[in-house]
Structures are given as structure tokens and as C-alpha cells.
Design a protein around this motif. Structure first.
Motif, PDB file in Angstrom:
ATOM      1  N   GLY A  85       0.828  -1.209   0.000  1.00  0.00           N
ATOM      2  CA  GLY A  85       0.000   0.000   0.000  1.00  0.00           C
ATOM      3  C   GLY A  85       0.860   1.256   0.000  1.00  0.00           C
ATOM      4  O   GLY A  85       0.577   2.218  -0.722  1.00  0.00           O
ATOM      5  N   ILE A  86       1.903   1.243   0.790  1.00  0.00           N
ATOM      6  CA  ILE A  86       2.831   2.381   0.805  1.00  0.00           C
ATOM      7  C   ILE A  86       3.482   2.532  -0.562  1.00  0.00           C
ATOM      8  O   ILE A  86       3.606   3.639  -1.095  1.00  0.00           O
ATOM      9  N   GLY A  87       3.883   1.415  -1.163  1.00  0.00           N
ATOM     10  CA  GLY A  87       4.517   1.443  -2.480  1.00  0.00           C
ATOM     11  C   GLY A  87       3.578   1.927  -3.570  1.00  0.00           C
ATOM     12  O   GLY A  87       4.022   2.598  -4.519  1.00  0.00           O
ATOM     13  N   GLN A  88       2.297   1.592  -3.470  1.00  0.00           N
ATOM     14  CA  GLN A  88       1.326   2.040  -4.473  1.00  0.00           C
ATOM     15  C   GLN A  88       1.215   3.561  -4.501  1.00  0.00           C
ATOM     16  O   GLN A  88       1.069   4.158  -5.557  1.00  0.00           O
ATOM     17  N   VAL A  89       1.297   4.174  -3.332  1.00  0.00           N
ATOM     18  CA  VAL A  89       1.244   5.629  -3.258  1.00  0.00           C
ATOM     19  C   VAL A  89       2.463   6.229  -3.968  1.00  0.00           C
ATOM     20  O   VAL A  89       2.356   7.217  -4.690  1.00  0.00           O
ATOM     21  N   ALA A  90       3.624   5.605  -3.789  1.00  0.00           N
ATOM     22  CA  ALA A  90       4.862   6.127  -4.381  1.00  0.00           C
ATOM     23  C   ALA A  90       5.013   5.751  -5.855  1.00  0.00           C
ATOM     24  O   ALA A  90       5.814   6.356  -6.566  1.00  0.00           O
ATOM     25  N   LEU A  91       4.250   4.771  -6.332  1.00  0.00           N
ATOM     26  CA  LEU A  91       4.428   4.229  -7.684  1.00  0.00           C
ATOM     27  C   LEU A  91       4.370   5.291  -8.776  1.00  0.00           C
ATOM     28  O   LEU A  91       5.185   5.286  -9.686  1.00  0.00           O
ATOM     29  N   GLN A  92       3.423   6.193  -8.693  1.00  0.00           N
ATOM     30  CA  GLN A  92       3.266   7.190  -9.750  1.00  0.00           C
ATOM     31  C   GLN A  92       4.485   8.097  -9.873  1.00  0.00           C
ATOM     32  O   GLN A  92       4.736   8.672 -10.925  1.00  0.00           O
ATOM     33  N   PHE A  93       5.292   8.204  -8.823  1.00  0.00           N
ATOM     34  CA  PHE A  93       6.449   9.093  -8.836  1.00  0.00           C
ATOM     35  C   PHE A  93       7.719   8.412  -9.357  1.00  0.00           C
ATOM     36  O   PHE A  93       8.670   9.097  -9.713  1.00  0.00           O
ATOM     37  N   VAL A  94       7.739   7.075  -9.384  1.00  0.00           N
ATOM     38  CA  VAL A  94       8.971   6.360  -9.719  1.00  0.00           C
ATOM     39  C   VAL A  94       8.790   5.284 -10.794  1.00  0.00           C
ATOM     40  O   VAL A  94       9.577   4.354 -10.874  1.00  0.00           O
ATOM     41  N   LYS A  95       7.783   5.420 -11.641  1.00  0.00           N
ATOM     42  CA  LYS A  95       7.451   4.393 -12.613  1.00  0.00           C
ATOM     43  C   LYS A  95       8.615   3.976 -13.508  1.00  0.00           C
ATOM     44  O   LYS A  95       8.756   2.807 -13.838  1.00  0.00           O
ATOM     45  N   ASN A  96       9.475   4.912 -13.918  1.00  0.00           N
ATOM     46  CA  ASN A  96      10.532   4.598 -14.882  1.00  0.00           C
ATOM     47  C   ASN A  96      11.686   3.805 -14.285  1.00  0.00           C
ATOM     48  O   ASN A  96      12.443   3.180 -15.028  1.00  0.00           O
ATOM     49  N   TRP A  97      11.847   3.815 -12.991  1.00  0.00           N
ATOM     50  CA  TRP A  97      12.947   3.061 -12.394  1.00  0.00           C
ATOM     51  C   TRP A  97      12.495   2.177 -11.236  1.00  0.00           C
ATOM     52  O   TRP A  97      13.259   1.842 -10.344  1.00  0.00           O
ATOM     53  N   ASP A  98      11.244   1.732 -11.278  1.00  0.00           N
ATOM     54  CA  ASP A  98      10.694   0.896 -10.222  1.00  0.00           C
ATOM     55  C   ASP A  98      11.424  -0.436 -10.061  1.00  0.00           C
ATOM     56  O   ASP A  98      11.597  -0.925  -8.954  1.00  0.00           O
ATOM     57  N   HIS A  99      11.854  -1.040 -11.173  1.00  0.00           N
ATOM     58  CA  HIS A  99      12.555  -2.328 -11.108  1.00  0.00           C
ATOM     59  C   HIS A  99      13.887  -2.181 -10.370  1.00  0.00           C
ATOM     60  O   HIS A  99      14.328  -3.087  -9.679  1.00  0.00           O
ATOM     61  N   TRP A 100      14.528  -1.026 -10.504  1.00  0.00           N
ATOM     62  CA  TRP A 100      15.775  -0.777  -9.781  1.00  0.00           C
ATOM     63  C   TRP A 100      15.505  -0.628  -8.284  1.00  0.00           C
ATOM     64  O   TRP A 100      16.308  -1.067  -7.448  1.00  0.00           O
ATOM     65  N   ILE A 101      14.377  -0.031  -7.928  1.00  0.00           N
ATOM     66  CA  ILE A 101      14.018   0.108  -6.512  1.00  0.00           C
ATOM     67  C   ILE A 101      13.759  -1.266  -5.905  1.00  0.00           C
ATOM     68  O   ILE A 101      14.261  -1.582  -4.817  1.00  0.00           O
ATOM     69  N   ALA A 102      12.990  -2.094  -6.611  1.00  0.00           N
ATOM     70  CA  ALA A 102      12.712  -3.447  -6.122  1.00  0.00           C
ATOM     71  C   ALA A 102      14.016  -4.228  -5.956  1.00  0.00           C
ATOM     72  O   ALA A 102      14.241  -4.886  -4.926  1.00  0.00           O
ATOM     73  N   PHE A 103      14.894  -4.125  -6.953  1.00  0.00           N
ATOM     74  CA  PHE A 103      16.186  -4.804  -6.889  1.00  0.00           C
ATOM     75  C   PHE A 103      17.000  -4.291  -5.700  1.00  0.00           C
ATOM     76  O   PHE A 103      17.557  -5.072  -4.924  1.00  0.00           O
ATOM     77  N   GLY A 104      17.065  -2.970  -5.540  1.00  0.00           N
ATOM     78  CA  GLY A 104      17.841  -2.377  -4.449  1.00  0.00           C
ATOM     79  C   GLY A 104      17.315  -2.769  -3.078  1.00  0.00           C
ATOM     80  O   GLY A 104      18.102  -3.088  -2.171  1.00  0.00           O
ATOM     81  N   LEU A 105      15.989  -2.748  -2.911  1.00  0.00           N
ATOM     82  CA  LEU A 105      15.402  -3.138  -1.628  1.00  0.00           C
ATOM     83  C   LEU A 105      15.706  -4.597  -1.296  1.00  0.00           C
ATOM     84  O   LEU A 105      16.115  -4.928  -0.183  1.00  0.00           O
ATOM     85  N   LEU A 106      15.508  -5.476  -2.280  1.00  0.00           N
ATOM     86  CA  LEU A 106      15.755  -6.899  -2.035  1.00  0.00           C
ATOM     87  C   LEU A 106      17.240  -7.172  -1.810  1.00  0.00           C
ATOM     88  O   LEU A 106      17.604  -8.008  -0.976  1.00  0.00           O
ATOM     89  N   LEU A 107      18.102  -6.466  -2.539  1.00  0.00           N
ATOM     90  CA  LEU A 107      19.543  -6.615  -2.336  1.00  0.00           C
ATOM     91  C   LEU A 107      19.926  -6.169  -0.924  1.00  0.00           C
ATOM     92  O   LEU A 107      20.647  -6.876  -0.207  1.00  0.00           O
ATOM     93  N   ALA A 108      19.430  -5.013  -0.501  1.00  0.00           N
ATOM     94  CA  ALA A 108      19.750  -4.502   0.834  1.00  0.00           C
ATOM     95  C   ALA A 108      19.215  -5.426   1.926  1.00  0.00           C
ATOM     96  O   ALA A 108      19.920  -5.728   2.908  1.00  0.00           O
ATOM     97  N   LEU A 109      17.979  -5.906   1.758  1.00  0.00           N
ATOM     98  CA  LEU A 109      17.411  -6.820   2.756  1.00  0.00           C
ATOM     99  C   LEU A 109      18.183  -8.130   2.799  1.00  0.00           C
ATOM    100  O   LEU A 109      18.426  -8.690   3.873  1.00  0.00           O
TER     101      LEU A 109
END
Length: 189
Positions: free
Chosen positions: A56-80
């Protein structure tokens, strides 16, 4: 997200809870299956709720980061994943006092503490094409099974396996992140 990626994501999300469950099981005197199942249910429900909150938090932010969302997912999973590996390799100098019985409150707080990473994964899942209810159910079910097994195996296995499970879970999370990035980059090509 492919079903195989979802399976490994759910498995990775449950490994830290599995490690904790081994500790919980080793602190009980001959844990019964019903106690293990109760613990698994508490952990599973909480672990299933947190990725939905994160999504739900990510859905709110989605409209602001659509072009690099896959990098965010990758970065979050890498960091975790790196964080889980770090925790698995870290030496704990503290000796915990063994409880004779686990209260609902203590189990719920512990389950929430181990599910913070699932909330962050939920944020990352908002950036990829995934049914969050299916993902949350898979994570909750995997956690239910892993925690129930962890409590039952706790007396036998002890803390040695718990740390290794967290390391493996971290590696799997990083591989899931790399798969998301790879699938996006190959789809764009």
C-alpha cells in the motif's frame, strides 16, 4: 513475477522467522505440536499482513517512480538480503534467558520484528506486476509451515542452523531481486 520467483520469495521471507522459531523451540521443554502450530499461526498471519501494508505504501509512491521501479525493487531486495546475511554472520555475545512458556504478546512482537523485511518487500512488490494478496498468502503460508517446523526442530537443532537459515534466506532474496531486474531488462530489450 513468476510462480517460481514467488515461491522463493515466500521461502526467503520465512527463513528469519524459522531461525527465531528454532530458538523458541529450543527454549521450551519438549514443545508439543499444538504449541508449534499456535506459534506458526501467529507468525504466519503477521508475516502475511506486513507485505500488504508495504505494498500500500509502495502504491502511493508508484506514480512518482514508474521509470525506475525495477531498480528500486532490486535495491530493496539486495539490501534486505545483505542485512539478513550480515545478521546470520554476526556473533551474538548476549545470552538469552530461557522462558518456560511463550505468551501471545511476546510471540506477536517477535513475529512483527521478523516481518519488517516483509513490509519492505511489499513496498518493492508495488513496483512489479504481482497480485499482492497471492504473494502475502504465499509468504504467510510459508511462514506458518517454517515456524511450526522450526519450533518442533528447535530442541534438536539448536541455534547453529538458525544462523545458516538466515544467510540462505538473504542469498535467496538477492537472487529474487536480480531475477526481477533481469526480467524487466530483458522485457525492455
Amino acid at each position: 513475477m513468476s510462480p517460481i520467483s514467488l515461491f522463493f520469495l515466500a521461502l526467503a521471507m520465512s527463513t528469519d522467522a524459522f531461525a527465531v522459531a528454532i530458538g523458541k523451540g529450543s527454549s521450551l521443554h519438549k514443545p508439543r505440536f499444538l504449541e508449534a502450530l499456535r506459534t506458526g499461526l501467529i507468525f504466519g498471519v503477521i508475516e502475511a499482513m506486513t507485505p500488504i501494508i508495504g505494498w500500500g505504501i509502495g502504491q502511493v509512491a508508484l506514480q512518482f517512480v514508474k521509470n525506475w521501479d525495477h531498480w528500486i525493487a532490486f535495491g530493496l531486495l539486495l539490501a534486505l538480503g545483505l542485512h539478513m546475511i550480515w545478521n546470520g554472520l554476526r556473533h551474538d555475545d548476549e545470552v538469552e534467558e530461557k522462558a518456560s512458556q511463550h505468551s501471545f504478546f511476546i510471540l506477536a512482537v517477535t513475529a512483527f520484528a521478523t516481518s519488517i523485511d516483509a513490509m519492505a518487500v511489499g513496498v518493492g512488490l508495488a513496483f512489479v506486476n504481482v497480485n499482492i494478496l497471492v504473494a502475502a498468502a504465499a509468504i504467510g503460508l510459508a511462514t506458518l509451515v517454517m515456524v511450526t517446523l522450526g519450533v518442533m526442530l528447535g530442541r534438536v537443532l539448536g541455534a547453529v542452523v538458525g544462523k545458516r537459515a538466515e544467510i540462505v534466506g538473504g542469498i535467496v532474496l538477492m537472487l529474487v531481486g536480480a531475477t526481477i531486474l533481469y526480467e524487466h531488462l530483458m522485457g525492455a530489450a
